[in-house]
Structures are given as C-alpha cells and as structure tokens.
Design a protein around this motif. Structure first.
Motif, PDB file in Angstrom:
ATOM      1  N   CYS A  98       0.344   2.577  -8.497  1.00  0.00           N
ATOM      2  CA  CYS A  98       0.003   1.252  -7.961  1.00  0.00           C
ATOM      3  C   CYS A  98       0.241   0.173  -9.012  1.00  0.00           C
ATOM      4  O   CYS A  98       0.805  -0.898  -8.725  1.00  0.00           O
TER       5      CYS A  98
ATOM      6  N   CYS B  70      -4.899   0.476  -2.236  1.00  0.00           N
ATOM      7  CA  CYS B  70      -4.657   1.896  -1.962  1.00  0.00           C
ATOM      8  C   CYS B  70      -5.978   2.660  -1.917  1.00  0.00           C
ATOM      9  O   CYS B  70      -6.856   2.442  -2.756  1.00  0.00           O
TER      10      CYS B  70
ATOM     11  N   ASP C 192       0.864  -1.185   0.000  1.00  0.00           N
ATOM     12  CA  ASP C 192       0.000   0.000   0.000  1.00  0.00           C
ATOM     13  C   ASP C 192       0.897   1.229   0.000  1.00  0.00           C
ATOM     14  O   ASP C 192       1.598   1.489   0.978  1.00  0.00           O
TER      15      ASP C 192
END
Length: 429
Positions: free
Chosen positions: A152, A114, A45
């Motif tokens: 991400c 996230c 994360d």
C-alpha cells in the motif's frame, strides 16, 4: 436496488467470514480517519473485495478517481458494476493477486485504503524476496500483513496517506519489529488507532488502523506518533477520541527492543479495558491454534520406496554448476530442475547440521560438506512443500508463544490490579 443487493451480500459474507467484504463498522472508521479527499484525487484499494472501502471513502469528493484490484474475479466484477451503478463510470477494478501480480505498478494515489485478506501461510514471500516494495524490510512468512502494508505504501503518492486495517497482533509480534522500527524511524507512521472489539465481520478481535504518510522532500521530520485507543468504546460508538484516549508518543520512546505499537501500552491505565483485551487475546490464540493444524504436513511412513539420500550431490558442486546462488546468506535455486525449499530443507538434515558444526561446537555453513539427495523435480517439489509447511508451522508456533506470553502477562496484571477476577463458575466469563 444496488444498495439492497450489496446489503444482502454483506450479510451473507458476515455469516461465512468472507475476506471479500469489509464490515460497515470498519468502513465507517476508515472513512472517518481518512478524512475528505480533494477534487481529482485518486483512491486505491489493492484488496478491494466488492469495493466497500472504495465506495465509502470516495463518496464525498467530486471527480475522485477510483482504482482497485481484487484476487477473486467475481468480486472484482461485482465491485466494478457497483461503481458504475453508483455513478462512477470511470472506476477501474482489475482482477488478480496484488502481491504476486500487481496490476497497477506505476499508480501513486493520494489515498490508499485496504483491509487485507486474512494472512495465510503463504503470501508469496518465496517469489518476492527481492521485490522493490520491501523498502522497510522483507516481511517474514508469518507477517503477511506487513507485506500488504508496504505494498500500500509503495502506491502512495508524496504527501498522500495510507489507511490499512490489521489484526492487533501486528503491532507487537516479534517477527515484525524491524519493519515497525523503520516505519517509526523514517517518520512514515502517523497514527495507530485501536478500534473496539466487534468491528470486524468475522471475529471480535480488536482491529488496528495504521495511518501512514509518504513525506514530500521538503516536509519537516515528525517528532511523534499519535496513538489512539478506542477499545473501551462500543463498536458503533463515537470515533472522535477523548483526551484520555490519545497519546502523542515521541519517536524515541517507541524505538525500544520490542517496538510495541499497541496504543493501550501508552494510554493511561484507567482507560484500559482489561476484560475486552484479555478476551480478544484468548480468541486470537484459539484462531492461531486452529491454523496450526493445517500447517503441519500429513506425513506417512515410507513403505518400499528408495531412501531419499541414496544418491547425493554436494552443495559446492551445485554452486560450481551455477544451479545455486545465495539470497540473504541462504542458498537459492537458479534452475527449474532444483526446488529451493527442497534444497533448504535438506540442508537442515541432522547429517548436514553435523557437517556444518565445527569441533568447537560453533555453527558454520560449510558448502563443501553439505550434501543434497538427487531426486526428480516432481519429488523435490513434494518434499519442498512439506519443508515449507514445517517452516511456516515453526514461525506460527513462535508467534503463538509470543501471543501466549502477552495473554499471561495481561491476565496477571489484571488479576493483581483488580481489573480481572477468576470466574465464579465454569463459563470462563
């Protein structure tokens, strides 16, 4: 004891609208749609706050490797201590700005989760224009969420998944349509899930979960994207969608002029909650309007100071001196003595725009004619900050106009199909 402390922190954050804490409802949804993790898998994360998502998605897998980054050092320490006290002594949480200073450049995780911080007016675009993470396209200043999404995805291993929570407007804003189109065209986007209003801690605007997959070289190309609309459910209601809340939409049907990936656009009209959707749009418009005031710079009248264009230098001279080059067709400073935003701002002056317009009225960039005032670098930065705020203000106004059109169209459709009625009093309800 640890759980009690976390619960108190979360309750305090909910009241203050902190970005450091994902709500229990969002965490529940992320864990549900992420699914189980294999033994030894890595979960990451990049905006972990106090580690809410990291703890919930890694809870069921033996030997899960936990990695995170958080811009607030205190929250990063909190997340690390929480992981250690929860039996994850090998969890590593780094402090720092993930977009500007990625602490894990070589990490590739089987699952990336996230909930990015609320998109501010400056996510770092000016410093990161040529960053390799923007393989789907460089996000605009108004599309910070799509920068986080690509960050991400850059950390997702082949065969791995990304689950990221964003505001609903990310699915349809005009500025992000090229990146959305690439997500669809390349077969990266697997699902978009519209969660009920009220799942976030600090607002009731509906939240989308985007599920991305990084294909392996031998994976077959997907033929559709699954869209799920749970907006008609209660915030704590079931997450398993019913048949009439799901649409498997062929890729070609999503690649139109708008690339609107809002699930409700493709789900049967009878399941659409016009009232909830309209209320959420009104709330988002109010938030955008509130943000505009902070972006418009507070300018004052000039009193006795010299004119900013007393001495000037041509853009051509700056190019010849090697102080300026171009980036995507726009000039960019190559010297610490010249501020890029200052440069670009003065290129938009009325006199330079006149110089850049041919006699036929066609706009063209004329590097020989455009002129820039000469100032000390500290003064350049003051002007540059003002020009940057104006640019961000204009982008937010454009986004707000699109949001307004969407709200008006929804209201008109709801009024004419009977789903919405005018208020009986002045409450607006």
């Amino acid at each position: 004891m640890v759980d009690g402390l976390v619960e108190r922190f979360q309750d305090s954050a909910r009241r203050s609208g902190s970005d450091q804490v994902s709500s229990a409802r969002i965490a529940r949804a992320v864990a549900y749609f992420a699914g189980p993790l294999a033994d030894g898998a890595t979960v990451f994360d990049p905006a972990c706050g106090i580690g809410v998502l990291l703890m919930v998605v890694g809870d069921g897998g033996g030997g899960v490797v936990v990695r995170g980054q958080e811009i607030d050092p205190a929250a990063a320490r909190f997340a690390g201590l929480r992981a250690e006290l929860s039996g994850r002594a090998d969890a590593v949480i780094q402090a720092g700005d993930s977009l500007r200073a990625d602490a894990w450049p070589s990490l590739r995780a089987e699952l990336v989760v996230c909930e990015p911080p609320a998109a501010g007016p400056d996510w770092g675009r000016g410093e990161l224009l040529l960053d390799a993470r923007w393989e789907l396209g460089t996000p605009s200043k108004a599309e910070g969420e799509l920068a986080w999404l690509q960050h991400c995805y850059a950390h997702t291993a082949p065969g791995g998944r990304t689950v990221i929570a964003t505001p609903a407007s990310v699915a349809y804003r005009k500025a992000g349509r090229r990146i959305r189109a690439e997500l669809v065209r390349r077969g990266i986007l697997a699902q978009v899930i519209a969660l009920p209003g009220g799942v976030a801690s600090s607002h009731s605007v509906p939240v989308l979960l985007w599920i991305l997959r990084r294909p392996r070289p031998d994976d077959a190309a997907p033929s559709h994207v699954r869209l799920v609309d749970l907006t008609g459910n209660e915030p704590d209601g079931p997450l398993e969608p019913t048949d009439d809340q799901v649409a498997d939409v062929p890729l070609i049907d999503l690649l139109d002029d708008t690339v609107d990936l809002t699930p409700g656009q493709y789900i049967h009209r009878s399941t659409r909650d016009f009232r909830a959707e309209y209320r959420s749009l009104r709330e988002e418009i109010e938030q955008q309007v509130h943000a505009l005031g902070a972006l418009l710079p507070a300018l004052r009248e000039r009193t006795g100071e010299g004119s900013p264009d007393t001495a000037t230098v041509s853009l051509a001279e700056l190019f010849r001196a090697g102080l300026v080059d171009t980036d995507a067709g726009a000039p960019r400073s190559r010297s610490p003595q010249l501020d890029t935003d200052y440069l670009r701002g003065f290129l938009q002056s009325a006199s330079n725009l006149r110089r850049s317009t041919s006699s036929s009225g066609t706009h063209r960039v004329d590097a020989r004619a455009a002129r820039i005032p000469q100032m000390a670098v500290a003064d350049q930065r003051r002007y540059g900050a003002a020009f940057r705020s104006l640019q961000e203000f204009e982008e937010r106004v454009t986004s707000l106009a699109e949001l307004g059109k969407r709200a008006a169209a929804l209201a008109r459709e709801g009024l004419t199909n009977g789903a919405l009625v005018p208020p009986a009093d002045d409450s607006g309800e």
